[in-house]
Enzyme design. Structure first.
Site, PDB file in Angstrom:
ATOM      1  N   ASP A  13      33.207  45.441  52.008  1.00 20.96           N
ATOM      2  CA  ASP A  13      33.915  44.698  53.155  1.00 20.96           C
ATOM      3  C   ASP A  13      33.300  43.299  53.522  1.00 20.96           C
ATOM      4  OD1 ASP A  13      35.659  46.759  53.280  1.00 20.96           O
ATOM      5  OD2 ASP A  13      34.601  47.858  54.754  1.00 20.96           O
ATOM      6  N   LYS A  16      35.317  39.908  49.906  1.00 23.04           N
ATOM      7  CA  LYS A  16      35.433  39.686  48.554  1.00 23.04           C
ATOM      8  C   LYS A  16      37.008  39.089  48.286  1.00 23.04           C
ATOM      9  CE  LYS A  16      34.082  43.959  47.548  1.00 23.04           C
ATOM     10  NZ  LYS A  16      33.723  44.252  48.989  1.00 23.04           N
ATOM     11  N   GLY A  17      37.984  39.806  48.864  1.00 18.65           N
ATOM     12  CA  GLY A  17      39.357  39.523  48.456  1.00 18.65           C
ATOM     13  C   GLY A  17      39.409  37.954  48.995  1.00 18.65           C
ATOM     14  N   LYS A  18      39.107  37.724  50.079  1.00 15.01           N
ATOM     15  CA  LYS A  18      39.468  36.259  50.609  1.00 15.01           C
ATOM     16  C   LYS A  18      38.938  35.268  49.510  1.00 15.01           C
ATOM     17  CE  LYS A  18      38.107  32.812  53.411  1.00 15.01           C
ATOM     18  NZ  LYS A  18      38.079  31.974  54.692  1.00 15.01           N
ATOM     19  N   GLY A  40      39.468  48.035  49.999  1.00 14.18           N
ATOM     20  CA  GLY A  40      40.773  47.208  50.702  1.00 14.18           C
ATOM     21  C   GLY A  40      40.108  45.808  51.087  1.00 14.18           C
ATOM     22  N   HIS A  41      40.934  44.864  50.031  1.00 16.54           N
ATOM     23  CA  HIS A  41      40.527  43.317  50.136  1.00 16.54           C
ATOM     24  C   HIS A  41      41.725  42.804  50.497  1.00 16.54           C
ATOM     25  CE1 HIS A  41      38.065  44.333  46.074  1.00 16.54           C
ATOM     26  NE2 HIS A  41      37.340  44.797  47.190  1.00 16.54           N
ATOM     27  N   GLN A 225      33.700  47.524  46.613  1.00 16.53           N
ATOM     28  CA  GLN A 225      32.766  47.915  47.286  1.00 16.53           C
ATOM     29  C   GLN A 225      31.443  46.883  47.429  1.00 16.53           C
ATOM     30  OE1 GLN A 225      34.017  50.427  44.952  1.00 16.53           O
ATOM     31  NE2 GLN A 225      35.424  50.530  46.368  1.00 16.53           N
ATOM     32  N   THR A 302      40.884  53.047  55.596  1.00 21.03           N
ATOM     33  CA  THR A 302      41.070  54.076  56.657  1.00 21.03           C
ATOM     34  C   THR A 302      41.097  54.020  58.154  1.00 21.03           C
ATOM     35  OG1 THR A 302      38.644  54.216  56.657  1.00 21.03           O
ATOM     36  CG2 THR A 302      39.465  55.428  54.989  1.00 21.03           C
ATOM     37  N   ARG A 306      33.986  50.200  61.836  1.00 21.16           N
ATOM     38  CA  ARG A 306      32.848  49.838  61.091  1.00 21.16           C
ATOM     39  C   ARG A 306      31.662  49.847  61.805  1.00 21.16           C
ATOM     40  NH1 ARG A 306      35.892  45.032  57.845  1.00 21.16           N
ATOM     41  NH2 ARG A 306      37.047  46.264  56.483  1.00 21.16           N
ATOM     42  N   LYS A 332      32.247  35.298  57.396  1.00 14.57           N
ATOM     43  CA  LYS A 332      32.338  35.640  59.038  1.00 14.57           C
ATOM     44  C   LYS A 332      31.382  34.900  59.563  1.00 14.57           C
ATOM     45  CE  LYS A 332      34.647  39.413  59.399  1.00 14.57           C
ATOM     46  NZ  LYS A 332      35.135  40.833  59.369  1.00 14.57           N
ATOM     47  N   SER A 413      32.303  30.756  55.020  1.00 17.69           N
ATOM     48  CA  SER A 413      33.586  31.158  55.486  1.00 17.69           C
ATOM     49  C   SER A 413      33.634  31.137  57.190  1.00 17.69           C
ATOM     50  CB  SER A 413      33.880  32.461  55.019  1.00 17.69           C
ATOM     51  OG  SER A 413      35.042  32.960  55.430  1.00 17.69           O
ATOM     52  N   GLY A 415      36.449  31.985  59.051  1.00 18.32           N
ATOM     53  CA  GLY A 415      37.547  32.512  59.546  1.00 18.32           C
ATOM     54  C   GLY A 415      38.446  33.469  58.445  1.00 18.32           C
TER      55      GLY A 415
HETATM   56  P1  GDP Z   1      36.526  42.897  51.025  1.00 13.04           P
HETATM   57  O1  GDP Z   1      36.768  44.337  50.948  1.00 13.04           O
HETATM   58  O2  GDP Z   1      35.159  42.564  50.675  1.00 13.04           O
HETATM   59  O3  GDP Z   1      37.764  42.161  50.266  1.00 13.04           O
HETATM   60  O4  GDP Z   1      36.684  42.666  52.650  1.00 13.04           O
HETATM   61  P2  GDP Z   1      37.792  43.292  53.706  1.00 13.04           P
HETATM   62  O5  GDP Z   1      39.169  42.517  53.468  1.00 13.04           O
HETATM   63  O6  GDP Z   1      37.641  44.800  53.567  1.00 13.04           O
HETATM   64  O7  GDP Z   1      37.134  42.947  55.165  1.00 13.04           O
HETATM   65  C1  GDP Z   1      36.895  41.597  55.325  1.00 13.04           C
HETATM   66  C2  GDP Z   1      37.719  41.324  56.585  1.00 13.04           C
HETATM   67  O8  GDP Z   1      37.225  40.236  57.184  1.00 13.04           O
HETATM   68  C3  GDP Z   1      39.144  40.899  56.498  1.00 13.04           C
HETATM   69  O9  GDP Z   1      39.779  41.649  57.527  1.00 13.04           O
HETATM   70  C4  GDP Z   1      39.182  39.513  56.391  1.00 13.04           C
HETATM   71  O10 GDP Z   1      40.710  38.996  56.901  1.00 13.04           O
HETATM   72  C5  GDP Z   1      38.274  39.272  57.390  1.00 13.04           C
HETATM   73  N1  GDP Z   1      37.441  37.822  57.145  1.00 13.04           N
HETATM   74  C6  GDP Z   1      37.191  37.450  55.779  1.00 13.04           C
HETATM   75  N2  GDP Z   1      36.433  36.326  55.762  1.00 13.04           N
HETATM   76  C7  GDP Z   1      36.155  35.987  57.207  1.00 13.04           C
HETATM   77  C8  GDP Z   1      35.587  35.082  58.167  1.00 13.04           C
HETATM   78  O11 GDP Z   1      35.009  34.247  57.396  1.00 13.04           O
HETATM   79  N3  GDP Z   1      35.678  35.092  59.045  1.00 13.04           N
HETATM   80  C9  GDP Z   1      36.353  36.026  60.033  1.00 13.04           C
HETATM   81  N4  GDP Z   1      36.409  36.230  61.427  1.00 13.04           N
HETATM   82  N5  GDP Z   1      37.082  37.040  59.381  1.00 13.04           N
HETATM   83  C10 GDP Z   1      37.060  36.920  57.757  1.00 13.04           C
HETATM   84  P1  IMO Z   2      35.789  47.374  49.535  1.00 10.67           P
HETATM   85  O1  IMO Z   2      35.746  47.177  48.258  1.00 10.67           O
HETATM   86  C1  IMO Z   2      33.384  49.830  52.467  1.00 10.67           C
HETATM   87  C2  IMO Z   2      32.514  53.725  51.286  1.00 10.67           C
HETATM   88  C3  IMO Z   2      32.939  54.856  52.070  1.00 10.67           C
HETATM   89  C4  IMO Z   2      31.839  56.041  51.748  1.00 10.67           C
HETATM   90  C5  IMO Z   2      31.462  55.836  50.397  1.00 10.67           C
HETATM   91  C6  IMO Z   2      31.850  56.830  49.419  1.00 10.67           C
HETATM   92  O2  IMO Z   2      36.883  47.174  50.409  1.00 10.67           O
HETATM   93  O3  IMO Z   2      34.382  46.693  50.001  1.00 10.67           O
HETATM   94  P2  IMO Z   2      34.305  56.619  48.253  1.00 10.67           P
HETATM   95  O4  IMO Z   2      35.531  56.943  48.531  1.00 10.67           O
HETATM   96  O5  IMO Z   2      34.084  55.569  47.451  1.00 10.67           O
HETATM   97  O6  IMO Z   2      33.756  58.028  47.505  1.00 10.67           O
HETATM   98  O7  IMO Z   2      33.428  56.784  49.374  1.00 10.67           O
HETATM   99  O8  IMO Z   2      31.654  54.472  50.151  1.00 10.67           O
HETATM  100  N1  IMO Z   2      33.315  52.846  50.745  1.00 10.67           N
HETATM  101  C7  IMO Z   2      33.722  51.481  51.174  1.00 10.67           C
HETATM  102  N2  IMO Z   2      32.792  50.950  52.281  1.00 10.67           N
HETATM  103  N3  IMO Z   2      34.085  49.250  51.483  1.00 10.67           N
HETATM  104  C8  IMO Z   2      34.715  49.536  50.434  1.00 10.67           C
HETATM  105  O9  IMO Z   2      35.250  48.864  49.671  1.00 10.67           O
HETATM  106  C9  IMO Z   2      34.252  50.936  50.286  1.00 10.67           C
HETATM  107  N4  IMO Z   2      34.735  52.024  49.159  1.00 10.67           N
HETATM  108  C10 IMO Z   2      33.890  52.938  49.574  1.00 10.67           C
HETATM  109  O10 IMO Z   2      33.266  54.662  53.396  1.00 10.67           O
HETATM  110  O11 IMO Z   2      30.875  55.861  52.768  1.00 10.67           O
HETATM  111 MG    MG Z   3      37.189  45.991  52.106  1.00 10.13          MG
END
Ligand code: GDP
Ligand code: IMO
Ligand code: MG
Length: 427
Positions: A13, A16-18, A40-41, A225, A302, A306, A332, A413, A415
């Site tokens: 989290d 990466k997606g952004k 979840g990206h 991850q 989920t 966090r 962030k 980044s 925002g």
């Molecule tokens: P990923 O799994 O690595 O793609 O990251 P996630 O999408 O799960 O979590 C990142 C969260 O932070 C998302 O809700 C993004 O919209 C948000 N986000 C990404 N970059 C920034 C940033 O620079 N600032 C803030 N405030 N939010 C951000």
């Molecule tokens: P992104 O790509 C954050 C965590 C779960 C759990 C452990 C094992 O969005 O960064 P699993 O379902 O993979 O067997 O769970 O890994 N986990 C993540 N935590 N971001 C993720 O993906 C995750 N994918 C799995 O919360 O602790």
């Molecule tokens: Mg994520």
């Protein structure tokens, strides 16, 4: 040509997606190499927010080819949901997305095994996302899995039935035998989703990508991850079941190690973790709560809260080392805009009193982070568009991190929106 790899350096989290979305215009192909719908990206642009789970984050740009690699585990039902939503929002998905035949399929019984396995672990549970990730990779390694390419074979139904039979025996052993009608309903939806999968082009990613490289195409590999969740190098057993490190791009796509070019390592200006497992810099105080509130730190898959804490440079240095990171991306930064004092963990004090700067075999138990304190910038950076506007104290913090980590921070980044990204001038 070489492939560039973009991956998370913490516990997932990182954003990466952004960043994949932002970098995609510079590439011809974006390829996911491991993980599955546990990811979840999140991407935000034009006042819309999208969360991608299995589909690469390059699908919103201008027609680049996106690939789901063989190292990914694919749930046909969740894939269909995700894909149909994208198609509805105007993405010509069947044109821009190709699926690797070697990707393993997550069956309904894999999800049941995930839930039953967690239950059996009791208070030692990992806190998985419940998507069947562990059991599907277990079947892959024990040579019992079903791959996307198997759906093209005449004996697909028999292969499915054999795997199902094994799973039901395992579920019985765990006291979690599925109810026949519920399973039959889940399987009907699953088989229909497999038919939907067949509407996409299947490819052998190793041939496709190596040919693309020979033809001079630029490829970005998207990780899921984070490095501290890697099955080999993360905080085992509180990890996911795949190789999230750079090497995972080689095994997940079929590109050789000498084809790896730049490795973009993404980290948050602080740390988060979702699920169980050690987290040396975790905060249980008001600072942690403020990070969670300002950063909206709730799981994209989920919805779980966090866990939050200060940046951990011991773990980051370790991740940079095993991943061979060449460029850093800090996410962030804006979340810390209101903190008068910022802390960075530069070493761990172990139970026996010794202080280490190298990430140890285990970080479970009593590890005390050793912090360096840095003055906060106390300025709203979320509207800033260029490096010149950034507060001096913030740039001092970035310079401190670069010195500690030994790799340049090339993108900042401020925002969640695509536009809230500052590419530094020297890159
Ligand atoms: P990923 O799994 O690595 O793609 O990251 P996630 O999408 O799960 O979590 C990142 C969260 O932070 C998302 O809700 C993004 O919209 C948000 N986000 C990404 N970059 C920034 C940033 O620079 N600032 C803030 N405030 N939010 C951000
Ligand atoms: P992104 O790509 C954050 C965590 C779960 C759990 C452990 C094992 O969005 O960064 P699993 O379902 O993979 O067997 O769970 O890994 N986990 C993540 N935590 N971001 C993720 O993906 C995750 N994918 C799995 O919360 O602790
Ligand atoms: Mg994520």
């Amino acid at each position: 040509m070489k492939v560039d790899v973009l991956l998370g350096l913490q516990w997932g989290d990182e954003g990466k997606g952004k960043v994949v979305d932002v970098l995609t215009p510079g590439y011809d192909i974006v390829a996911r190499f491991q993980g599955g719908p546990n990811a979840g990206h999140t991407l935000e642009f034009d006042n819309h927010k999208y969360v991608l789970r299995s589909i690469p984050s390059g699908v919103f740009q201008s027609g680049q080819t996106n690939i789901i690699g063989g190292g990914v585990v694919l749930d046909p039902v969740l894939f269909r949901e995700e894909a149909e939503a994208l198609e509805k929002s105007g993405v010509d998905l069947k044109k821009v997305l190709k699926l690797g035949r070697k990707a393993h399929l997550i069956m309904p019984t894999h999800r049941m095994l995930d839930a039953a396995g967690e239950k059996a672990k009791g208070d030692k549970k990992i806190g998985t996302t419940g998507k069947g990730i562990g059991p599907t990779y277990t079947d892959k390694i024990s040579r019992n899995g079903i791959r996307l390419g198997d759906t093209e074979r005449a004996d697909f139904a028999e292969r499915y039935a054999a795997a199902r039979k094994r799973h039901i025996e395992m579920l019985k052993g765990l006291g979690a035998e599925p109810e026949a009608e519920a399973l039959a309903a889940a399987e009907k939806t699953w088989m229909e989703a497999v038919d939907y999968l067949r509407e996409f082009e299947f490819i052998d990613t190793e041939h496709y990508l190596n040919k693309a490289l020979t033809d001079g195409k630029k490829v970005l590999c998207e990780g899921a991850q984070g490095t501290m969740l890697d099955v080999d190098f993360g905080s085992y057993p509180f990890v996911t079941s795949s190789n999230t490190v750079t090497a995972g791009a080689c095994t997940g796509l079929g590109v050789a190690p000498n084809r790896i070019g730049d490795v973009y390592g993404i980290f948050k200006a602080y740390c988060t973790r979702v699920g169980a497992g050690p987290f040396p810099t975790e905060l249980f105080d008001e600072d942690g709560k403020l990070m969670r509130d300002r950063g909206h730190e709730y799981g994209a898959v989920t919805g779980r809260e966090r866990r939050c804490g200060w940046i951990d440079l011991v773990a980051l240095r370790y991740a940079i080392m095993v991943d061979g990171v060449t460029k850093l991306i800090m996410m962030k930064s804006d979340v810390l805009d209101v903190f008068p004092e910022i802390k960075a963990c530069t070493a761990y004090r172990l139970k026996d009193g010794s202080v280490v700067t190298e990430f140890p075999f285990s970080v479970e138990g009593e590890i005390e982070p050793v912090y360096t304190s840095i003055p906060g910038w106390m300025t709203d950076m979320s509207g800033m568009k260029s490096e010149d506007e950034l507060p001096e104290k913030f740039l001092d913090y970035v310079a401190f991190l670069e010195k500690e980590l030994g790799v340049p921070v090339e993108i900042l980044s401020v925002g969640p929106d695509r536009e809230q990204t500052i590419v530094r001038k020297r890159s």
